[in-house]
Design an enzyme around this catalytic site. Structure first.
Site, PDB file in Angstrom:
ATOM      1  N   HIS A 213       0.808  -1.228   0.000  1.00  0.00           N
ATOM      2  CA  HIS A 213       0.000   0.000   0.000  1.00  0.00           C
ATOM      3  C   HIS A 213       0.840   1.276   0.000  1.00  0.00           C
ATOM      4  O   HIS A 213       0.455   2.273  -0.593  1.00  0.00           O
ATOM      5  CB  HIS A 213      -0.988   0.000   1.173  1.00  0.00           C
ATOM      6  CG  HIS A 213      -0.348  -0.020   2.525  1.00  0.00           C
ATOM      7  ND1 HIS A 213       0.217  -1.155   3.064  1.00  0.00           N
ATOM      8  CD2 HIS A 213      -0.186   0.953   3.463  1.00  0.00           C
ATOM      9  CE1 HIS A 213       0.693  -0.883   4.265  1.00  0.00           C
ATOM     10  NE2 HIS A 213       0.469   0.395   4.534  1.00  0.00           N
ATOM     11  N   ASP A 214       1.988   1.270   0.653  1.00  0.00           N
ATOM     12  CA  ASP A 214       2.814   2.474   0.737  1.00  0.00           C
ATOM     13  C   ASP A 214       4.085   2.392  -0.100  1.00  0.00           C
ATOM     14  O   ASP A 214       5.060   3.098   0.182  1.00  0.00           O
ATOM     15  CB  ASP A 214       3.185   2.760   2.199  1.00  0.00           C
ATOM     16  CG  ASP A 214       2.078   3.488   2.954  1.00  0.00           C
ATOM     17  OD1 ASP A 214       1.229   4.119   2.294  1.00  0.00           O
ATOM     18  OD2 ASP A 214       2.064   3.419   4.203  1.00  0.00           O
ATOM     19  N   LYS A 217       6.220   5.387  -1.234  1.00  0.00           N
ATOM     20  CA  LYS A 217       7.076   6.160  -0.328  1.00  0.00           C
ATOM     21  C   LYS A 217       8.557   6.064  -0.674  1.00  0.00           C
ATOM     22  O   LYS A 217       9.354   6.883  -0.187  1.00  0.00           O
ATOM     23  CB  LYS A 217       6.847   5.710   1.127  1.00  0.00           C
ATOM     24  CG  LYS A 217       5.527   6.207   1.699  1.00  0.00           C
ATOM     25  CD  LYS A 217       5.387   5.848   3.174  1.00  0.00           C
ATOM     26  CE  LYS A 217       4.100   6.424   3.764  1.00  0.00           C
ATOM     27  NZ  LYS A 217       3.940   6.066   5.197  1.00  0.00           N
ATOM     28  N   HIS A 242       2.662   9.953  -2.615  1.00  0.00           N
ATOM     29  CA  HIS A 242       3.111   8.552  -2.622  1.00  0.00           C
ATOM     30  C   HIS A 242       2.039   7.611  -3.169  1.00  0.00           C
ATOM     31  O   HIS A 242       2.349   6.572  -3.746  1.00  0.00           O
ATOM     32  CB  HIS A 242       3.565   8.104  -1.228  1.00  0.00           C
ATOM     33  CG  HIS A 242       2.453   7.749  -0.297  1.00  0.00           C
ATOM     34  ND1 HIS A 242       1.804   8.684   0.497  1.00  0.00           N
ATOM     35  CD2 HIS A 242       1.843   6.561  -0.012  1.00  0.00           C
ATOM     36  CE1 HIS A 242       0.880   8.084   1.229  1.00  0.00           C
ATOM     37  NE2 HIS A 242       0.881   6.787   0.933  1.00  0.00           N
ATOM     38  N   HIS A 272      -6.084   4.027  -0.939  1.00  0.00           N
ATOM     39  CA  HIS A 272      -6.237   3.702   0.482  1.00  0.00           C
ATOM     40  C   HIS A 272      -6.257   4.932   1.390  1.00  0.00           C
ATOM     41  O   HIS A 272      -6.507   4.803   2.593  1.00  0.00           O
ATOM     42  CB  HIS A 272      -5.173   2.699   0.938  1.00  0.00           C
ATOM     43  CG  HIS A 272      -3.784   3.257   1.056  1.00  0.00           C
ATOM     44  ND1 HIS A 272      -2.983   3.519  -0.034  1.00  0.00           N
ATOM     45  CD2 HIS A 272      -3.042   3.593   2.144  1.00  0.00           C
ATOM     46  CE1 HIS A 272      -1.815   3.987   0.365  1.00  0.00           C
ATOM     47  NE2 HIS A 272      -1.824   4.040   1.685  1.00  0.00           N
ATOM     48  N   HIS A 273      -6.015   6.125   0.833  1.00  0.00           N
ATOM     49  CA  HIS A 273      -6.156   7.354   1.613  1.00  0.00           C
ATOM     50  C   HIS A 273      -7.412   8.141   1.236  1.00  0.00           C
ATOM     51  O   HIS A 273      -7.582   9.276   1.685  1.00  0.00           O
ATOM     52  CB  HIS A 273      -4.915   8.240   1.450  1.00  0.00           C
ATOM     53  CG  HIS A 273      -3.719   7.738   2.205  1.00  0.00           C
ATOM     54  ND1 HIS A 273      -3.673   7.693   3.585  1.00  0.00           N
ATOM     55  CD2 HIS A 273      -2.533   7.241   1.768  1.00  0.00           C
ATOM     56  CE1 HIS A 273      -2.506   7.198   3.969  1.00  0.00           C
ATOM     57  NE2 HIS A 273      -1.797   6.909   2.891  1.00  0.00           N
ATOM     58  N   ASP A 301      -5.159   0.191   7.939  1.00  0.00           N
ATOM     59  CA  ASP A 301      -4.020   1.097   8.055  1.00  0.00           C
ATOM     60  C   ASP A 301      -4.229   2.079   9.202  1.00  0.00           C
ATOM     61  O   ASP A 301      -3.328   2.315  10.018  1.00  0.00           O
ATOM     62  CB  ASP A 301      -3.832   1.833   6.733  1.00  0.00           C
ATOM     63  CG  ASP A 301      -2.471   2.496   6.603  1.00  0.00           C
ATOM     64  OD1 ASP A 301      -1.511   2.016   7.227  1.00  0.00           O
ATOM     65  OD2 ASP A 301      -2.378   3.505   5.865  1.00  0.00           O
TER      66      ASP A 301
END
Length: 362
Positions: A213-214, A217, A242, A272-273, A301
């Site tokens: 998911h990240d 970054k 990101h 996801h954000h 998360d």
């Protein structure tokens, strides 16, 4: 090297592919074959060659190998009764492997014209080829795909850990989030709103891809990603990229392998954000515009973030975290999903305790 001293019908009888055929059918098929011999070390055909011949091994041993990078890897070995080369004739594709003899070898072989003639004129032969193709596809689904998924899991988790390693505060975050996503998806699979969407395959896929998911970054500057304190508005805007950067990385993968597991990975990375009320980023999606897997990921998360200590916040207690999930139900989070998580919060707390801050081996 052709030879005419061996009975082709007997070669075919000894192969599982032709075993049990009546004599008339066997004679008809055998007429399309000739017997050839090879010396030890001969290359019968090479990967990329035109697929124009089908072989049945009478005696000897051959090895099938594929080029992987700069080297060839032996995939399997064949001996008397085994056969090879038929898939290229069925699919009209180029050879997918190289075949070399490991010892002096004798085969019965049939060229493309003979193969096509039998497919058009002999129903028993055509049925055998259809059964063979079905079996190969089943084997690819059960074995090859399993190997690919295992390889993908190892690779994706390594990439996720690479991104995670640049953030000194995350600890066992990837392991916990992966487990939260799997647990929440399992619980939602019984919910009337999601049972048609969340299948066993969905649950397996979200378990595999949620650690990514990240991944975006890795492209965030150290001064922002590793800042010891709360981000300014300008720094937050940089950090927020990101999600888009990670999704763009998946676009490259999808150019070569456009299947559901990678599509899900991209949707999670990109969305996801996003917040259920439309206040999230990067696209301000609202409600069910947000993919189901991304809504699951958002809950998982945030749940882990609430329970984790940061330079700008203390770690919340379990009861405080439960209250926060309730508070933001319908704004940050899908209210149905939040309700299910709260109803089974003890199971999520157990996952958190299990993994704590020490990540186990993959």
């Amino acid at each position: 090297m052709p030879t005419a001293t061996i009975d082709v019908k007997q070669i075919l009888r000894n192969s599982p592919l032709f075993a049990g055929l009546d004599e008339a059918t066997l004679i008809h098929i055998a007429q399309k074959f000739q017997v050839v011999s090879f010396r030890q070390g001969d290359t019968i055909f090479s990967e990329g060659d035109v697929g124009d011949t089908f072989y049945v091994v009478h005696e000897g041993h051959v090895a099938l190998s594929k080029k992987i990078g700069l080297w060839e890897r032996e995939m399997r070995r064949l001996s008397a009764g085994d056969y090879f080369g038929e898939m290229a004739l069925i699919t009209q594709a180029k050879r997918s492997a190289t075949v070399r003899t490991l010892s002096p070898t004798v085969c019965a072989c049939m060229d493309e014209d003979g193969f096509n003639d039998l497919m058009e004129t002999d129903a028993r032969f055509a049925q055998r080829m259809l059964k063979l193709l079905t079996e190969r596809l089943r084997q690819m689904d059960e074995n090859t795909s399993r190997e690919m998924v295992s390889a993908y899991q190892a690779l994706s988790f390594s990439l996720a850990k690479l991104a995670d390693s640049r953030d000194p505060e995350t600890g066992g975050h990837l392991y916990r989030v992966r487990a939260y996503c799997e647990l929440l998806a399992q619980l939602l699979a019984d919910h009337p709103k999601y049972r048609d969407v969340i299948t066993d395959n969905f649950i397996e896929n979200i378990y595999l891809v949620s650690p990514l998911h990240d991944i975006g970054k890795v492209a965030i500057p150290d001064g922002v990603l590793m800042k010891q304190g709360k981000l300014t508005d300008a720094e937050f805007q940089i950090m927020a990229t990101h999600a888009t950067l990670g999704a763009q990385a998946l676009d490259t993968v999808l150019e070569y392998c456009d299947n559901e597991i990678f599509q899900m990975a991209k949707r999670i990375i990109l969305c996801h954000h996003e917040c259920f009320d439309g206040s999230g980023y990067p696209r301000g999606l609202q409600g069910e515009e947000i993919p189901v897997e991304a809504r699951i990921m958002a809950l998982a998360d945030n749940y882990d973030a609430l329970l984790s200590e940061r330079v700008y916040k203390r770690a919340f207690e379990y009861d405080e975290t439960k209250a926060e999930i309730k508070k933001y139900s319908g704004t940050r989070f899908d209210p149905n999903m939040a309700e299910v998580m709260v109803a089974h919060i003890d199971r999520f707390e157990a996952v958190h305790r299990q993994f704590a801050e020490e990540a186990p081996e993959l």
